[in-house]
Design an enzyme around this catalytic site. Structure first.
Site, mmCIF file in Angstrom:
data_model
loop_
_atom_site.group_PDB
_atom_site.id
_atom_site.type_symbol
_atom_site.label_atom_id
_atom_site.label_comp_id
_atom_site.label_asym_id
_atom_site.label_seq_id
_atom_site.Cartn_x
_atom_site.Cartn_y
_atom_site.Cartn_z
ATOM 1 N N ASP A 1 0.839 -1.108 -0.153
ATOM 2 C CA ASP A 1 0.023 0.025 0.089
ATOM 3 C C ASP A 1 0.763 1.119 0.036
ATOM 4 O O ASP A 1 2.175 1.113 0.190
ATOM 5 C CB ASP A 1 -1.170 0.031 1.227
ATOM 6 C CG ASP A 1 -0.233 0.132 2.469
ATOM 7 O OD1 ASP A 1 0.667 -0.076 2.773
ATOM 8 O OD2 ASP A 1 -0.992 0.708 3.580
ATOM 9 N N TYR B 1 3.005 4.476 0.710
ATOM 10 C CA TYR B 1 3.694 5.409 2.012
ATOM 11 C C TYR B 1 2.697 6.216 2.614
ATOM 12 O O TYR B 1 1.860 6.732 1.977
ATOM 13 C CB TYR B 1 5.009 6.146 1.431
ATOM 14 C CG TYR B 1 5.880 5.303 0.862
ATOM 15 C CD1 TYR B 1 6.632 4.018 1.370
ATOM 16 C CD2 TYR B 1 6.280 5.738 -0.399
ATOM 17 C CE1 TYR B 1 7.470 3.394 0.711
ATOM 18 C CE2 TYR B 1 7.528 4.972 -1.190
ATOM 19 C CZ TYR B 1 7.978 3.920 -0.345
ATOM 20 O OH TYR B 1 9.206 3.330 -1.071
ATOM 21 N N PHE C 1 6.438 2.221 -4.399
ATOM 22 C CA PHE C 1 7.717 2.253 -4.067
ATOM 23 C C PHE C 1 8.504 3.598 -4.210
ATOM 24 O O PHE C 1 9.570 4.019 -3.822
ATOM 25 C CB PHE C 1 8.780 1.186 -4.427
ATOM 26 C CG PHE C 1 8.499 -0.203 -4.128
ATOM 27 C CD1 PHE C 1 8.848 -0.563 -2.727
ATOM 28 C CD2 PHE C 1 7.701 -1.208 -4.959
ATOM 29 C CE1 PHE C 1 8.505 -1.857 -2.584
ATOM 30 C CE2 PHE C 1 7.406 -2.300 -4.636
ATOM 31 C CZ PHE C 1 7.862 -2.821 -3.224
ATOM 32 N N HIS D 1 10.849 -9.221 0.363
ATOM 33 C CA HIS D 1 10.751 -8.100 0.227
ATOM 34 C C HIS D 1 12.062 -6.934 0.674
ATOM 35 O O HIS D 1 12.780 -7.498 1.355
ATOM 36 C CB HIS D 1 9.682 -7.441 1.313
ATOM 37 C CG HIS D 1 8.973 -6.371 0.900
ATOM 38 N ND1 HIS D 1 9.443 -4.839 1.534
ATOM 39 C CD2 HIS D 1 7.904 -5.592 0.301
ATOM 40 C CE1 HIS D 1 8.643 -4.061 1.301
ATOM 41 N NE2 HIS D 1 7.667 -4.454 0.150
#
Length: 227
Positions: free
Chosen positions: A69, A71, A82, A191
């Protein structure tokens, strides 16, 4: 309906996803966002909710990178997974992505965390959830966005050929069931978060692997270097 939470989406995507906009979940999602915005700050700004869709047209998608989701801090989320706006401090996951970028293909460490140049080359930077309440991670999880973004991933898989799907972390890797792996490349790694990056994200070489595959299928490679 509050038009403020009815942002425009590129026609190429509207054509592919048109049925989604008529489903009950999408009406409920918009109603939820109207109420959220009355009470809280929500990221990204309305005009940026569909930045990924408006920057990378459907037929231009060559690579898909799936985030979780947006930031949840100020001046960070702008609709690309990202990515952060120019002048914003890099979040830890993005720092690790840039470290791998440098180690993998030798790009100099970027001065900006804005990944718009990737998106313009066909890298579809999509979060599973497209909005978030300020300072409250995963606060819009389960409100309907997952239905929409799952439909997006499936549409790419069903209608396009030889796309690279980069799945970092378990939530992204659960999307593999939506992808036809007989005609697309799926790259999986932990991740890039500091909690998991040393368990196999570093050294996974996603950028060179992607370009090797694109070249193999006579597609223009991505210029991953940002400076």
């Amino acid at each position: 309906m509050n038009t403020k939470v009815n942002p425009k989406i590129d026609e190429s995507w509207k054509n592919v996803l048109k049925s989604e906009f008529s489903y009950e979940y999408f009406s409920n999602l918009k109603a939820f966002l109207v109420e959220e915005q009355k009470q809280y700050k929500v990221f990204p700004k309305n005009k940026n909710i569909f930045t990924a869709y408006n920057t990378t047209k459907f037929d231009d998608v060559k690579v898909v990178i799936i985030g979780q989701d947006p930031y949840h801090g100020d001046n960070q989320a702008h609709g690309l997974a990202f990515s952060v706006e120019d002048g914003t401090k890099f979040p830890p996951s993005l720092v690790n992505i840039f470290k791998e970028l440098s180690d993998d293909i030798g790009c100099p460490f970027p001065t900006s965390g804005n990944l718009l140049s990737w998106a313009k080359q066909g890298v579809f930077l999509i979060n599973a959830v497209l909005t978030v309440r300020a300072y409250s991670p995963a606060s819009h999880k389960g409100m309907g966005w997952e239905n929409f973004t799952d439909a997006t991933i499936k549409a790419i898989s069903d209608n396009l050929q030889n796309v690279v799907f980069i799945l970092w972390g378990r939530p992204a890797q659960m999307k593999e069931k939506l992808i036809d792996t007989s005609k697309h490349l799926v790259l999986k790694a932990p991740h890039p978060s500091p909690l998991s990056s040393y368990r196999g994200f570093f050294g996974s070489k996603p950028f060179s692997s992607t370009n090797n595959y694109l070249k193999l299928h006579n597609k223009k490679e991505i210029n991953w270097c940002l400076n």
